[in-house]
Design a protein around this motif. Structure first.
Motif, mmCIF file in Angstrom:
data_model
loop_
_atom_site.group_PDB
_atom_site.id
_atom_site.type_symbol
_atom_site.label_atom_id
_atom_site.label_comp_id
_atom_site.label_asym_id
_atom_site.label_seq_id
_atom_site.Cartn_x
_atom_site.Cartn_y
_atom_site.Cartn_z
ATOM 1 N N GLY A 121 -88.943 38.751 -34.668
ATOM 2 C CA GLY A 121 -88.806 39.847 -34.119
ATOM 3 C C GLY A 121 -90.141 40.428 -34.098
ATOM 4 N N ILE A 122 -91.603 40.259 -34.556
ATOM 5 C CA ILE A 122 -92.107 40.846 -34.079
ATOM 6 C C ILE A 122 -92.851 40.151 -32.313
ATOM 7 C CG2 ILE A 122 -95.237 40.607 -34.421
ATOM 8 C CD1 ILE A 122 -94.288 39.979 -37.735
ATOM 9 N N SER A 123 -92.440 39.225 -32.191
ATOM 10 C CA SER A 123 -92.936 38.837 -31.028
ATOM 11 C C SER A 123 -91.660 39.552 -29.561
ATOM 12 C CB SER A 123 -92.832 37.068 -30.302
ATOM 13 O OG SER A 123 -92.340 36.617 -31.341
ATOM 14 N N ALA A 124 -91.201 39.601 -30.188
ATOM 15 C CA ALA A 124 -89.895 40.415 -29.169
ATOM 16 C C ALA A 124 -91.081 41.749 -29.233
ATOM 17 C CB ALA A 124 -88.372 40.529 -29.843
ATOM 18 N N VAL A 125 -91.355 42.294 -30.417
ATOM 19 C CA VAL A 125 -92.006 43.692 -30.196
ATOM 20 C C VAL A 125 -93.573 43.527 -29.413
ATOM 21 C CG1 VAL A 125 -93.136 45.162 -31.727
ATOM 22 C CG2 VAL A 125 -90.819 44.677 -32.557
ATOM 23 N N GLY A 126 -93.979 42.510 -29.901
ATOM 24 C CA GLY A 126 -94.836 42.338 -28.572
ATOM 25 C C GLY A 126 -95.218 42.609 -27.936
ATOM 26 N N VAL A 127 -94.141 42.490 -26.780
ATOM 27 C CA VAL A 127 -94.202 41.434 -25.994
ATOM 28 C C VAL A 127 -93.773 43.607 -25.419
ATOM 29 C CG1 VAL A 127 -92.130 40.860 -23.719
ATOM 30 C CG2 VAL A 127 -92.209 39.290 -25.721
ATOM 31 N N GLY A 128 -92.966 44.128 -25.546
ATOM 32 C CA GLY A 128 -92.262 45.472 -25.455
ATOM 33 C C GLY A 128 -93.517 45.848 -25.276
ATOM 34 N N LEU A 129 -94.887 46.060 -26.484
ATOM 35 C CA LEU A 129 -95.820 46.748 -26.141
ATOM 36 C C LEU A 129 -96.970 46.450 -25.029
ATOM 37 C CD1 LEU A 129 -97.366 46.041 -30.043
ATOM 38 C CD2 LEU A 129 -95.776 48.818 -28.849
ATOM 39 N N ILE A 130 -96.764 45.456 -24.468
ATOM 40 C CA ILE A 130 -97.493 44.505 -24.104
ATOM 41 C C ILE A 130 -97.107 45.427 -22.674
ATOM 42 C CG2 ILE A 130 -98.221 43.243 -21.927
ATOM 43 C CD1 ILE A 130 -98.613 40.619 -24.753
ATOM 44 N N ALA A 131 -95.472 45.241 -22.195
ATOM 45 C CA ALA A 131 -94.853 46.117 -21.278
ATOM 46 C C ALA A 131 -95.277 47.738 -21.267
ATOM 47 C CB ALA A 131 -93.638 45.634 -21.141
ATOM 48 N N GLY A 142 -102.084 46.034 -32.575
ATOM 49 C CA GLY A 142 -101.689 45.606 -31.093
ATOM 50 C C GLY A 142 -102.450 46.293 -30.581
ATOM 51 N N LEU A 176 -90.905 35.931 -37.305
ATOM 52 C CA LEU A 176 -92.296 35.738 -36.160
ATOM 53 C C LEU A 176 -91.036 36.096 -34.700
ATOM 54 C CD1 LEU A 176 -94.023 32.803 -37.307
ATOM 55 C CD2 LEU A 176 -94.523 34.984 -37.356
#
Lengths: 179, 173
Positions: free
Chosen positions: A113-123, A22, A111
């Motif tokens: 699951g990971i993209s939902a987390v990825g969006v959260g990390l960016i936010a 990330g 994938l």
């Protein structure tokens, strides 16, 4: 001042590129400031500041700045190559695996699951940066204008930058005078 | 060959407006590659985004993967070079200018203005990308959970990525 050859820069930035999930900016700091001690904390922050002002991938900008500082244009090139070669090979490997296994339900689930987390990390990067703006709340107006132009009116990135930057510049001068 | 050229030119242009880094660029990248150029479908874009998050390394790898999808290894390399070269040349020439700037007020102003712009772009990027790739309440729940954990604790992001992978594998997202 410590000196680094292009080869050393290549190796340092290879390590930085291959570590970290990330985003690798925190790893760049750990490697350059804490472990190898080639930059002081203040120098690192100053350079990082510039890299975040200038558009483009921040970490590549950082590699260019640090690389050129120690070994000119060759150093910049060595640092960028070090940063990117390893990760490019890894993602291509993952892309090959993806083409073979993306039909599996479990792979698709992983994938998702990971993209939902990825969006959260960016936010959360944005939200953490937002904290600093409360020292001069008028600046939040720029954030608001940007968000409305980009999300509500769905203007392209270039337009959003064009619309928001005059206001950003005026308020930034006020903020600089005040703080 | 023309597809490689258009990949190179369009991503090069993005490089110069990507304030706030590649994360802020994602919605425009999605728009370009999915809806305008049809290089890739939405699902694959979302999957590549996830792969780039899960892999070690810089987060501009989504761009590399799109290049890969368009034209294999050559496409991946071209896309990566395209997203990096214009901004690299810019920062190469600007760094001495800005570091050596005597006028502290001007220097601060530039920093503050760029920061505010970057925050807005990153936040709206997260918002727009969420709308495109989260397909269930559970996915939004996980996104909100991630925000909460990252903002209020010092958990390593890898734990969250692992958690997302497990929940997804179990079919919960």
């Amino acid at each position: 001042m410590k000196t680094l050859t292009p080869a050393e820069l290549f190796i340092s930035f290879s390590k930085i590129g291959m570590s970290g999930f990330g985003g690798v900016l925190p790893w760049a700091r750990r490697t350059l400031v804490e472990r190898d001690k080639v930059l002081s904390s203040e120098e690192f922050s100053a350079i990082l500041g510039i890299c975040q002002i200038v558009p483009g991938p921040n970490i590549v900008n950082l590699a260019v700045c640090v690389g050129s500082r120690f070994a000119g244009a060759k150093g910049a090139l060595a640092a960028v190559l070090g940063l990117t070669l390893g990760p490019i090979c890894i993602v291509m490997l993952l892309a090959i695996l993806y083409t073979h296994y993306s039909y599996l339900d479990s792979v698709q689930g992983v994938l998702r699951g990971i993209s939902a987390v990825g969006v959260g990390l960016i936010a959360s990067t944005g939200i953490k940066m937002l904290r600093d703006e409360f020292r001069f709340p008028a600046m939040l107006l720029v954030v608001l204008v940007t968000v409305i132009a980009a999300s509500y009116y769905q203007l392209g990135l270039g337009w959003v930058v064009l619309i928001a930057s005059p206001l950003a510049w005026i308020l930034a001068q006020k903020k600089a005078r005040k703080i | 060959m023309s597809i490689l050229l258009s990949l190179f030119l369009k991503l090069s242009a993005f490089s110069l407006i990507a304030f706030g880094g590649v994360n802020a660029l994602l919605p425009s990248l999605l728009n370009l590659s999915v809806y305008q150029e049809h290089w890739i479908d939405l699902q694959t874009f979302a999957d590549y985004f996830a792969i780039a998050q899960a892999a070690p390394g810089p987060n501009f790898m989504t761009v590399t993967l799109i290049g890969w999808h368009v034209y294999g290894a050559l496409g991946a390399v071209i896309a990566t070079i395209a997203i990096a070269w214009p901004s690299s040349i810019l920062v190469y020439h600007l760094q001495r200018l800005i570091l050596g700037m005597r006028d502290a007020h001007k220097k601060k102003s530039i920093q503050y203005a760029a920061a505010a712009l970057a925050i807005g772009l990153v936040l709206s990027s997260a918002w727009q990308i969420a709308l495109q790739i989260n397909h269930s309440y559970a996915a939004y729940g996980l996104t909100l959970f991630t925000i909460g954990i990252t903002v209020f604790t010092r958990w390593h992001p890898l734990y969250l990525i692992g958690l997302g992978a497990i929940l997804g594998a179990l079919g919960l997202i």
